[in-house]
Motif scaffolding. Structure first.
Motif, PDB file in Angstrom:
ATOM      1  N   LYS A 178       9.452   6.342   3.880  1.00 12.86           N
ATOM      2  CA  LYS A 178       9.004   7.341   4.857  1.00 12.86           C
ATOM      3  C   LYS A 178       7.606   7.008   5.365  1.00 12.86           C
ATOM      4  N   PHE A 179       6.716   6.591   4.422  1.00 13.02           N
ATOM      5  CA  PHE A 179       5.362   6.207   4.834  1.00 13.02           C
ATOM      6  C   PHE A 179       5.410   5.058   5.836  1.00 13.02           C
ATOM      7  N   MET A 180       6.329   4.133   5.617  1.00 17.81           N
ATOM      8  CA  MET A 180       6.433   2.951   6.480  1.00 17.81           C
ATOM      9  C   MET A 180       7.165   3.243   7.783  1.00 17.81           C
ATOM     10  N   GLY A 181       7.945   4.345   7.794  1.00 17.05           N
ATOM     11  CA  GLY A 181       8.745   4.646   8.975  1.00 17.05           C
ATOM     12  C   GLY A 181       9.975   3.764   9.075  1.00 17.05           C
ATOM     13  N   ILE A 182      10.500   3.363   7.911  1.00 14.32           N
ATOM     14  CA  ILE A 182      11.700   2.528   7.877  1.00 14.32           C
ATOM     15  C   ILE A 182      12.710   3.179   6.946  1.00 14.32           C
ATOM     16  N   SER A 183      13.937   2.654   6.981  1.00 14.53           N
ATOM     17  CA  SER A 183      14.966   3.208   6.110  1.00 14.53           C
ATOM     18  C   SER A 183      14.805   2.670   4.691  1.00 14.53           C
ATOM     19  N   ARG A 184      15.359   3.425   3.718  1.00 14.40           N
ATOM     20  CA  ARG A 184      15.312   2.973   2.326  1.00 14.40           C
ATOM     21  C   ARG A 184      16.033   1.643   2.178  1.00 14.40           C
ATOM     22  N   ARG A 185      17.134   1.462   2.955  1.00 13.10           N
ATOM     23  CA  ARG A 185      17.893   0.214   2.892  1.00 13.10           C
ATOM     24  C   ARG A 185      17.037  -0.959   3.350  1.00 13.10           C
ATOM     25  N   THR A 186      16.267  -0.739   4.426  1.00 14.29           N
ATOM     26  CA  THR A 186      15.388  -1.810   4.915  1.00 14.29           C
ATOM     27  C   THR A 186      14.311  -2.141   3.887  1.00 14.29           C
ATOM     28  N   GLU A 198       0.831  -1.206   0.000  1.00 13.68           N
ATOM     29  CA  GLU A 198       0.000   0.000   0.000  1.00 13.68           C
ATOM     30  C   GLU A 198       0.867   1.258   0.000  1.00 13.68           C
ATOM     31  N   ALA A 199       1.995   1.216   0.716  1.00  5.04           N
ATOM     32  CA  ALA A 199       2.909   2.364   0.743  1.00  5.04           C
ATOM     33  C   ALA A 199       3.504   2.614  -0.632  1.00  5.04           C
ATOM     34  N   LEU A 200       3.839   1.536  -1.340  1.00  2.96           N
ATOM     35  CA  LEU A 200       4.381   1.681  -2.689  1.00  2.96           C
ATOM     36  C   LEU A 200       3.323   2.191  -3.661  1.00  2.96           C
ATOM     37  N   ILE A 201       2.095   1.749  -3.470  1.00  2.00           N
ATOM     38  CA  ILE A 201       1.002   2.253  -4.312  1.00  2.00           C
ATOM     39  C   ILE A 201       0.811   3.749  -4.054  1.00  2.00           C
ATOM     40  N   LYS A 202       0.770   4.145  -2.798  1.00  4.58           N
ATOM     41  CA  LYS A 202       0.535   5.538  -2.430  1.00  4.58           C
ATOM     42  C   LYS A 202       1.639   6.439  -2.946  1.00  4.58           C
ATOM     43  N   SER A 203       2.860   5.924  -2.974  1.00 13.01           N
ATOM     44  CA  SER A 203       4.002   6.725  -3.438  1.00 13.01           C
ATOM     45  C   SER A 203       4.251   6.571  -4.927  1.00 13.01           C
ATOM     46  N   ARG A 204       3.363   5.826  -5.615  1.00 15.10           N
ATOM     47  CA  ARG A 204       3.476   5.572  -7.056  1.00 15.10           C
ATOM     48  C   ARG A 204       4.829   4.974  -7.412  1.00 15.10           C
ATOM     49  N   GLY A 205       5.304   4.071  -6.550  1.00 18.99           N
ATOM     50  CA  GLY A 205       6.534   3.337  -6.817  1.00 18.99           C
ATOM     51  C   GLY A 205       7.796   4.028  -6.343  1.00 18.99           C
TER      52      GLY A 205
END
Length: 461
Positions: free
Chosen positions: A437-445, A423-430
């Motif tokens: 940021k939406f997930m509250g995790i690092s880009r690496r994670t 859902e976070a990837l959908i909301k951010s359009r990939g």
């Protein structure tokens, strides 16, 4: 377009005189014998051929034979100076649409040409109508290639030529009427009437009168005799949809027809014998209704001679791309627009959706997409949130569990995490940075998670 006419006559003044008389209203060609006529018929199409009967070499009868062998058959009018009943009969037997004697009356000839053109047009329209009916309701009209649909088609092929009563069961929107029409169109009754009655749409009194007809004075407002759907379907097929909704009194009358092949109109007492094949459909379990005392057991057994069960769309998800393509093409043609393109991500999402309204819901979705996105493409970002179902629902669908089956009480931590990530990837359009940021995790994670679950990734094309 101007109708085309070919005049065939060995007498020069006759063929040229007819050409001059007709050329104001028609595109006229002439030939002096059968061989010249054959060459012209091979090189171009004609709507009407007016030919002499007796000519040196091959006669006008051979021209009739040639004309009827062409893919686009022209109408043929025969003319001769030797007018006799025998000549006329022979020409008509060979396929001529009309006959006249020499010397030719031009007004009479024009009347015959117009009549021939109307006959030809009617024949073409009838042929096209039958072709459209055959295409729409034949097995080619059943879109899909899944094993479950192939099993239904094979069963329909087996039962269609028979006289057996058929019961079609399946959820709303699965195409029960389309299957009934395919059965009718593939049966010896194909040129007879196909009459459909949706039993749930009428009240008890109206339904009984609608199906069986009524006599004058049978009830208040019955001012004249009326034939019912059974009589209208004589020689063909009667399709009773939602058969579970009929009343007990109607059930008794229906049982009588199945036992005696005759009916009585409401208010009448004279049996009317009919040749009608009955196909019934239901979206409910009749066996359960029998146990509850809501449906007659003897009628159920009479209806359940051959049963065809239609699978819900969620049980044949592999057919969804074909169905979408089919309906998008239809609605694009209707609206005179270029068919839209469904991107892979959107297609995967649509295949995972359970489609509670089945094919009817999918058809409406396709029309909506075509109208709102003219000449465009459909990505998963464009889909309504309802199409991105919860993982528990998706798992139920994938397992083939029936609609309405109890869902699991809770989701695992992994399932929740996968759902939130998608859902976070959908909301951010990939966009992976925004998704992290939406997930509250690092880009690496997030990258590590996508390496573990690559099927969750989305790309804005």
């Amino acid at each position: 377009m101007v109708p085309s006419v070919l005049i065939v006559d060995d007498e020069k003044h006759t063929r040229e005189g007819l050409q001059q008389a007709l050329q104001e209203n028609y595109d006229v060609s002439i030939a002096s014998n059968a061989e010249e006529a054959f060459n012209l018929m091979d090189s171009q199409e004609f709507d009407v051929i007016v030919t002499d009967l007796r000519m040196p070499g091959k006669s006008g009868l051979k021209i009739i034979d040639k004309a009827l062998a062409l893919p686009n058959k022209p109408a043929v009018v025969m003319m001769t100076a030797y007018g006799s009943i025998d000549n006329a009969v022979e020409a008509m037997k060979r396929g001529a649409v009309d006959f006249l004697t020499k010397p030719v009356n031009i007004e009479r000839l024009e009347v015959l040409i117009q009549r021939a053109l109307k006959t030809k047009t009617l024949e073409v329209e009838v042929k096209q109508l039958h072709e459209r009916l055959d295409e729409k309701f034949s097995f080619a009209g059943l879109v899909g290639n899944s094993e479950k649909l192939r099993e239904v088609v094979e069963r329909v092929k087996l039962v269609a030529p028979s006289k057996a009563t058929i019961l079609i069961e399946g959820e709303s929107g699965t195409g029960k009427e389309l299957i009934a029409q395919a059965i009718h169109q593939s049966s010896p009754r194909a040129r007879g009437p196909f009459i459909a009655v949706h039993c749930a749409a009428l009240s008890e009194n109206l339904l009984e009168s609608e199906i069986f007809g009524h006599e004058r004075g049978a009830f208040t407002g019955a001012n004249e005799r009326r034939i019912g759907r059974f009589e209208a379907a004589d020689g063909g097929t009667l399709f009773l949809d939602e058969i579970s909704e009929i009343s007990q009194s109607t059930q008794v009358k229906l049982l009588r027809f199945l036992e005696t092949k005759s009916i009585e109109r409401v208010g009448g007492n004279k049996p009317i014998e009919l040749d009608v094949r009955l196909v019934a459909a239901t979206n409910r379990h009749l066996e359960q209704l029998v146990k509850e005392g809501k449906f007659r057991e003897d009628l159920f057994f009479r209806l359940n001679v051959i049963r065809i069960t239609l699978p819900p769309l969620r049980a044949r998800a592999e057919d969804i791309p074909l169905l979408l393509s089919h309906y998008i093409r239809i609605f694009a043609d209707e609206n005179k627009v270029t068919p839209l393109t469904i991107e892979p991500g959107a297609l995967r999402t649509l295949q995972a959706y359970p489609w509670p309204g089945n094919i009817r819901e999918l058809r409406n979705f396709a029309e909506n997409a075509v109208v709102l996105r003219r000449n465009g493409k459909l990505t998963e970002f464009d889909l309504e949130p309802k199409f991105r179902s919860e993982p528990a629902v998706a798992r139920t669908v994938a397992s083939g569990a029936p609609a309405g089956a109890p869902a699991p009480m809770s989701l695992s931590v992994e399932e929740n995490e996968k759902h939130l990530l998608h859902e976070a990837l959908i909301k951010s359009r990939g966009n992976r940075t925004k998704a992290a940021k939406f997930m509250g995790i690092s880009r690496r994670t997030l990258h590590r998670k996508l390496a573990q679950w690559p099927e969750l990734d989305v790309v804005d094309r």
